[in-house]
Design a protein around this motif. Structure first.
Motif, short mmCIF file in Angstrom:
data_model
loop_
_atom_site.label_atom_id
_atom_site.label_comp_id
_atom_site.label_asym_id
_atom_site.label_seq_id
_atom_site.Cartn_x
_atom_site.Cartn_y
_atom_site.Cartn_z
N GLU A 23 0.83 -1.20 0.00
CA GLU A 23 0.00 0.00 0.00
C GLU A 23 0.87 1.26 0.00
O GLU A 23 0.55 2.24 -0.66
CB GLU A 23 -0.94 0.00 1.21
CG GLU A 23 -2.04 -1.06 1.12
CD GLU A 23 -3.09 -0.89 2.19
OE1 GLU A 23 -2.91 -0.04 3.08
OE2 GLU A 23 -4.11 -1.61 2.12
N VAL A 27 0.77 4.26 -2.80
CA VAL A 27 0.58 5.66 -2.43
C VAL A 27 1.72 6.52 -2.97
O VAL A 27 1.49 7.60 -3.52
CB VAL A 27 0.47 5.81 -0.90
CG1 VAL A 27 0.53 7.28 -0.50
CG2 VAL A 27 -0.84 5.19 -0.39
N GLU A 64 -8.64 11.56 -1.88
CA GLU A 64 -7.65 10.86 -1.07
C GLU A 64 -7.22 9.59 -1.79
O GLU A 64 -8.05 8.89 -2.39
CB GLU A 64 -8.25 10.49 0.30
CG GLU A 64 -8.46 11.66 1.23
CD GLU A 64 -7.15 12.26 1.72
OE1 GLU A 64 -6.19 11.50 1.90
OE2 GLU A 64 -7.09 13.49 1.88
N ILE A 65 -5.94 9.30 -1.76
CA ILE A 65 -5.42 8.10 -2.41
C ILE A 65 -5.99 6.86 -1.73
O ILE A 65 -5.89 6.71 -0.51
CB ILE A 65 -3.89 8.06 -2.39
CG1 ILE A 65 -3.33 9.28 -3.12
CG2 ILE A 65 -3.36 6.78 -3.03
CD1 ILE A 65 -1.83 9.45 -2.98
N ASP A 66 -6.59 5.99 -2.51
CA ASP A 66 -7.22 4.78 -1.97
C ASP A 66 -6.71 3.56 -2.75
O ASP A 66 -7.09 3.35 -3.90
CB ASP A 66 -8.74 4.88 -2.10
CG ASP A 66 -9.47 3.74 -1.39
OD1 ASP A 66 -8.81 2.74 -1.05
OD2 ASP A 66 -10.69 3.87 -1.20
N ASP A 68 -7.63 0.65 -2.72
CA ASP A 68 -8.71 -0.23 -3.16
C ASP A 68 -9.15 0.10 -4.58
O ASP A 68 -9.80 -0.72 -5.24
CB ASP A 68 -9.91 -0.11 -2.22
CG ASP A 68 -9.67 -0.78 -0.88
OD1 ASP A 68 -8.72 -1.59 -0.78
OD2 ASP A 68 -10.42 -0.49 0.07
N PHE A 69 -8.82 1.29 -5.06
CA PHE A 69 -9.19 1.67 -6.42
C PHE A 69 -8.05 1.41 -7.41
O PHE A 69 -8.04 1.97 -8.51
CB PHE A 69 -9.64 3.14 -6.47
CG PHE A 69 -11.04 3.33 -5.98
CD1 PHE A 69 -12.12 3.07 -6.80
CD2 PHE A 69 -11.28 3.72 -4.67
CE1 PHE A 69 -13.42 3.21 -6.34
CE2 PHE A 69 -12.57 3.87 -4.19
CZ PHE A 69 -13.65 3.62 -5.03
N LYS A 107 -14.89 -3.31 -5.60
CA LYS A 107 -15.87 -3.25 -4.52
C LYS A 107 -16.86 -4.41 -4.59
O LYS A 107 -18.06 -4.27 -4.34
CB LYS A 107 -16.63 -1.92 -4.57
CG LYS A 107 -15.76 -0.68 -4.41
CD LYS A 107 -15.13 -0.60 -3.03
CE LYS A 107 -14.32 0.67 -2.84
NZ LYS A 107 -13.71 0.77 -1.49
N ASP A 164 -5.28 1.87 -12.26
CA ASP A 164 -5.22 2.64 -11.03
C ASP A 164 -6.10 3.87 -11.21
O ASP A 164 -5.70 4.86 -11.83
CB ASP A 164 -3.79 3.05 -10.70
CG ASP A 164 -3.65 3.56 -9.27
OD1 ASP A 164 -4.69 3.94 -8.68
OD2 ASP A 164 -2.53 3.56 -8.74
N ASN A 166 -6.78 5.97 -9.13
CA ASN A 166 -6.17 7.12 -8.46
C ASN A 166 -5.43 8.01 -9.45
O ASN A 166 -5.09 9.15 -9.14
CB ASN A 166 -5.19 6.65 -7.38
CG ASN A 166 -5.88 5.93 -6.23
OD1 ASN A 166 -6.57 6.55 -5.42
ND2 ASN A 166 -5.71 4.61 -6.16
N ALA A 196 -11.86 8.64 -6.84
CA ALA A 196 -10.41 8.51 -6.90
C ALA A 196 -9.92 9.32 -8.09
O ALA A 196 -10.64 9.52 -9.06
CB ALA A 196 -10.01 7.05 -7.05
#
Length: 204
Positions: A23, A27, A64-66, A68-69, A107, A164, A166, A196
């Motif tokens: 992670e 990021v 916000e950087i996630d 999960d995306f 998701k 990604d 993000n 994202a």
């Protein structure tokens, strides 16, 4: 503590450590993308901003950087697709070919996006392997640009592609009416919110 419990605890700690490292890497990668995009927008030679907006520009607004995306997708090639003229925000009609289909889970739901190859960029030695991923989602017109966003990809060596979200960014048309921007085809409309990437800009 019994030996089996100690082994299980050690395994959990190692797994969490690996997950945290992954992670952190995601990021950092996205932050570098954001930094480069902001630098592009600050530079008068590369910025899509109009003169007045450029004078006031500080940085783009990102979600916000996630992690999960950031998803792994299976690329299914569609080599028999004919060239077509993609609709844009103007009368310009650039020629693209549907390169393939990307299948992924996000998701807990399964999705498919088509990915395209510009026939003009295909002739450029720097962008010959560039793939174009335009999409729309349920955030458009609310927290993101109304006409959708883009993600840049490269032709992979395998059938696995990392998407990604993000790194989803706005077309230049989100910042100025001076540009002609491809409109994401209807088949690339995602029935999910993608909070994202880059958010909408001012009132555009």
């Amino acid at each position: 503590m019994p030996a089996c419990q100690r082994i299980f605890l050690l395994f959990c700690l190692m797994f969490n450590s690996v997950l945290f490292a992954q992670e952190k890497e995601i990021v950092e990668d996205v932050r570098e993308f954001q930094k480069e995009l902001n630098e592009e927008f600050r530079n008068p030679e590369t910025s899509p901003l109009d003169k007045d907006d450029l004078a006031e520009f500080k940085e783009l607004d990102f979600f916000e950087i996630d992690p999960d995306f950031r998803v792994k997708a299976e690329l299914v090639r569609t080599p028999a697709e004919p060239p077509f003229m993609m609709k844009t925000s103007t009368d310009r009609t650039p020629v693209y070919v549907k390169y393939g289909e990307l299948y992924f889970t996000l998701k807990g739901k399964k999705f498919k996006l088509n990915v395209y190859q510009s026939q003009e960029l295909k002739q450029d030695p720097e962008y010959y392997d560039y793939l174009f991923l335009p999409f729309t989602d349920l955030t458009n017109g609310i927290s993101t640009y109304g006409n959708g966003r883009y993600i840049d990809l490269r032709i992979p060596e395998t059938n696995e592609v990392v998407i990604d979200f993000n790194k989803a960014y706005n077309p230049y048309c989100a910042y100025s009416g001076r540009y002609s921007c491809p409109i994401p085809p209807e088949e690339n409309d995602l029935d999910i919110e993608i909070p994202a990437g880059v958010k909408s800009y001012k009132d555009h």
